[in-house]
Design a protein around this motif. Sequence first.
Motif, PDB file in Angstrom:
ATOM      1  N   UNK A   1      18.626  -8.656 -15.071  1.00 17.75           N
ATOM      2  CA  UNK A   1      17.727  -8.728 -13.925  1.00 17.75           C
ATOM      3  C   UNK A   1      18.340  -9.608 -12.837  1.00 17.75           C
ATOM      4  N   UNK A   2      17.999  -9.297 -11.596  1.00 16.59           N
ATOM      5  CA  UNK A   2      18.433 -10.054 -10.422  1.00 16.59           C
ATOM      6  C   UNK A   2      19.956 -10.193 -10.355  1.00 16.59           C
ATOM      7  N   UNK A   3      20.656  -9.083 -10.570  1.00 14.50           N
ATOM      8  CA  UNK A   3      22.118  -9.090 -10.524  1.00 14.50           C
ATOM      9  C   UNK A   3      22.678  -8.821  -9.126  1.00 14.50           C
ATOM     10  N   UNK A   4      21.910  -8.145  -8.277  1.00 16.84           N
ATOM     11  CA  UNK A   4      22.467  -7.660  -7.015  1.00 16.84           C
ATOM     12  C   UNK A   4      21.640  -8.093  -5.813  1.00 16.84           C
ATOM     13  N   UNK A   5      22.361  -8.281  -4.705  1.00 18.22           N
ATOM     14  CA  UNK A   5      21.714  -8.596  -3.429  1.00 18.22           C
ATOM     15  C   UNK A   5      21.322  -7.343  -2.672  1.00 18.22           C
TER      16      UNK A   5
ATOM     17  N   UNK B   1      14.479  -2.247  -8.620  1.00 19.12           N
ATOM     18  CA  UNK B   1      13.823  -3.475  -8.170  1.00 19.12           C
ATOM     19  C   UNK B   1      14.076  -4.619  -9.143  1.00 19.12           C
ATOM     20  N   UNK B   2      14.142  -4.312 -10.416  1.00 17.75           N
ATOM     21  CA  UNK B   2      14.385  -5.349 -11.426  1.00 17.75           C
ATOM     22  C   UNK B   2      15.778  -5.946 -11.301  1.00 17.75           C
ATOM     23  N   UNK B   3      16.786  -5.107 -11.062  1.00 13.68           N
ATOM     24  CA  UNK B   3      18.155  -5.625 -11.030  1.00 13.68           C
ATOM     25  C   UNK B   3      18.518  -6.224  -9.673  1.00 13.68           C
ATOM     26  N   UNK B   4      17.608  -6.113  -8.695  1.00  9.02           N
ATOM     27  CA  UNK B   4      17.808  -6.752  -7.403  1.00  9.02           C
ATOM     28  C   UNK B   4      17.238  -8.163  -7.399  1.00  9.02           C
ATOM     29  N   UNK B   5      17.845  -9.032  -6.616  1.00 13.81           N
ATOM     30  CA  UNK B   5      17.378 -10.409  -6.477  1.00 13.81           C
ATOM     31  C   UNK B   5      16.095 -10.442  -5.635  1.00 13.81           C
ATOM     32  N   UNK B   6      15.467 -11.609  -5.612  1.00  7.97           N
ATOM     33  CA  UNK B   6      14.210 -11.746  -4.868  1.00  7.97           C
ATOM     34  C   UNK B   6      14.414 -11.455  -3.385  1.00  7.97           C
ATOM     35  N   UNK B   7      15.550 -11.909  -2.841  1.00  4.90           N
ATOM     36  CA  UNK B   7      15.918 -11.581  -1.468  1.00  4.90           C
ATOM     37  C   UNK B   7      16.952 -10.467  -1.523  1.00  4.90           C
ATOM     38  N   UNK B   8      16.588  -9.276  -1.097  1.00  8.36           N
ATOM     39  CA  UNK B   8      17.490  -8.139  -1.318  1.00  8.36           C
ATOM     40  C   UNK B   8      17.194  -7.010  -0.340  1.00  8.36           C
TER      41      UNK B   8
ATOM     42  N   UNK C   1      17.722  19.622  -8.458  1.00  4.91           N
ATOM     43  CA  UNK C   1      17.026  18.649  -7.622  1.00  4.91           C
ATOM     44  C   UNK C   1      15.553  18.578  -7.984  1.00  4.91           C
ATOM     45  N   UNK C   2      14.953  17.455  -7.604  1.00  5.90           N
ATOM     46  CA  UNK C   2      13.513  17.256  -7.754  1.00  5.90           C
ATOM     47  C   UNK C   2      12.978  16.808  -6.393  1.00  5.90           C
ATOM     48  N   UNK C   3      11.801  17.303  -6.037  1.00  5.39           N
ATOM     49  CA  UNK C   3      11.229  16.976  -4.735  1.00  5.39           C
ATOM     50  C   UNK C   3      10.400  15.697  -4.855  1.00  5.39           C
ATOM     51  N   UNK C   4      10.861  14.632  -4.178  1.00  3.59           N
ATOM     52  CA  UNK C   4      10.125  13.366  -4.122  1.00  3.59           C
ATOM     53  C   UNK C   4       9.754  13.102  -2.670  1.00  3.59           C
ATOM     54  N   UNK C   5       8.478  13.060  -2.382  1.00  3.87           N
ATOM     55  CA  UNK C   5       8.036  12.802  -1.022  1.00  3.87           C
ATOM     56  C   UNK C   5       8.534  11.429  -0.564  1.00  3.87           C
ATOM     57  N   UNK C   6       8.855  11.336   0.715  1.00  5.20           N
ATOM     58  CA  UNK C   6       9.294  10.054   1.260  1.00  5.20           C
ATOM     59  C   UNK C   6       8.215   8.999   1.075  1.00  5.20           C
ATOM     60  N   UNK C   7       6.953   9.391   1.253  1.00  2.53           N
ATOM     61  CA  UNK C   7       5.853   8.444   1.077  1.00  2.53           C
ATOM     62  C   UNK C   7       5.785   7.919  -0.360  1.00  2.53           C
ATOM     63  N   UNK C   8       6.132   8.763  -1.320  1.00  5.26           N
ATOM     64  CA  UNK C   8       6.134   8.318  -2.717  1.00  5.26           C
ATOM     65  C   UNK C   8       7.179   7.231  -2.934  1.00  5.26           C
ATOM     66  N   UNK C   9       8.358   7.431  -2.406  1.00  6.84           N
ATOM     67  CA  UNK C   9       9.427   6.434  -2.539  1.00  6.84           C
ATOM     68  C   UNK C   9       9.023   5.146  -1.834  1.00  6.84           C
ATOM     69  N   UNK C  10       8.475   5.268  -0.647  1.00  2.00           N
ATOM     70  CA  UNK C  10       8.030   4.088   0.094  1.00  2.00           C
ATOM     71  C   UNK C  10       6.968   3.315  -0.677  1.00  2.00           C
ATOM     72  N   UNK C  11       5.998   4.015  -1.234  1.00  2.00           N
ATOM     73  CA  UNK C  11       4.904   3.350  -1.943  1.00  2.00           C
ATOM     74  C   UNK C  11       5.418   2.546  -3.137  1.00  2.00           C
ATOM     75  N   UNK C  12       6.364   3.107  -3.876  1.00  2.00           N
ATOM     76  CA  UNK C  12       6.915   2.403  -5.037  1.00  2.00           C
ATOM     77  C   UNK C  12       7.612   1.120  -4.596  1.00  2.00           C
ATOM     78  N   UNK C  13       8.387   1.206  -3.534  1.00  2.00           N
ATOM     79  CA  UNK C  13       9.136   0.040  -3.079  1.00  2.00           C
ATOM     80  C   UNK C  13       8.239  -0.976  -2.379  1.00  2.00           C
ATOM     81  N   UNK C  14       7.262  -0.514  -1.628  1.00  2.57           N
ATOM     82  CA  UNK C  14       6.319  -1.441  -1.001  1.00  2.57           C
ATOM     83  C   UNK C  14       5.531  -2.203  -2.060  1.00  2.57           C
TER      84      UNK C  14
END
Length: 247
Positions: free
Chosen positions: A121-125, A147-154, A185-198
């Motif tokens: 966890x928290x390996x990458x910026x 998100x897990x392998x990214x640092x708090x500031x990333x 391919x798989x269809x992932x709505x942009x809003x779906x990706x945004x919601x997960x990251x937000x």
Amino acid sequence: MIHTLKNYVKRHFFSSPVKEKGSVEAYDIWSVNYDEQPGNLMLDLDETLFTKLLQGIDLSSKDVADIGCGTGRHWAKLFKQQPKSLTGFDVSAGMLKRLEQKFPEAKTYQITDNLFTDVPSQSYDAIVSTLTVAHIKYIEEALEAWCRILKADSDIIITDFHPNTLAFGGKRTFKHHNTHIAVQNYVHLIDTIKEILLKNNFTIVAKEEIKIDETVKHYYARQNALHVYESYQGFPIIYGMHLRRGR
């Protein structure tokens, strides 16, 4: 209407037989000549879009992961920012082999699942991922792992085929011998990706998309496909996002 559009795309984009293969098999085959595609519309548009998004991020002295790195198309640009480290992740051993030939000191990791269990966890910026996320079946599982392998500031930069294009039958294809191969391919709505990251405390720094317009008309002309261009003029074909957490 959707059924009609799908049939239209199939008739006019794929008049010769197309075999669909999973990402690993397809990119292992494609790796042989992946870097030898002058005039490839999607690669050229991705080059433009990624370069623009990269201007909003400082990777100097940062640990960077390129997920779906392929043959390292963007590595020269990334190295110009002098990151502390750059690690390439891909499902295809063939693509990673080509990357290692171009960058002998490259750090690479073959992806076998979405969880990145061998990565602390928290390996990458920062994570960059270009033309990749639609190949991932379980996108929420994958993005949670990112998100897990990214640092708090990333930071995260994502580019990919626009889901509208994929939803209406668009495919990533390449020619191998006398056969056209489509990558699954798989269809992932942009809003779906945004919601997960937000949900994981990211905010949107920039969001871009490129549509089929006069600037790309010559690509279709070279393929004798102006009828396709005329039918899809104004249709979004690629998108990109830069998201940031903690700053």
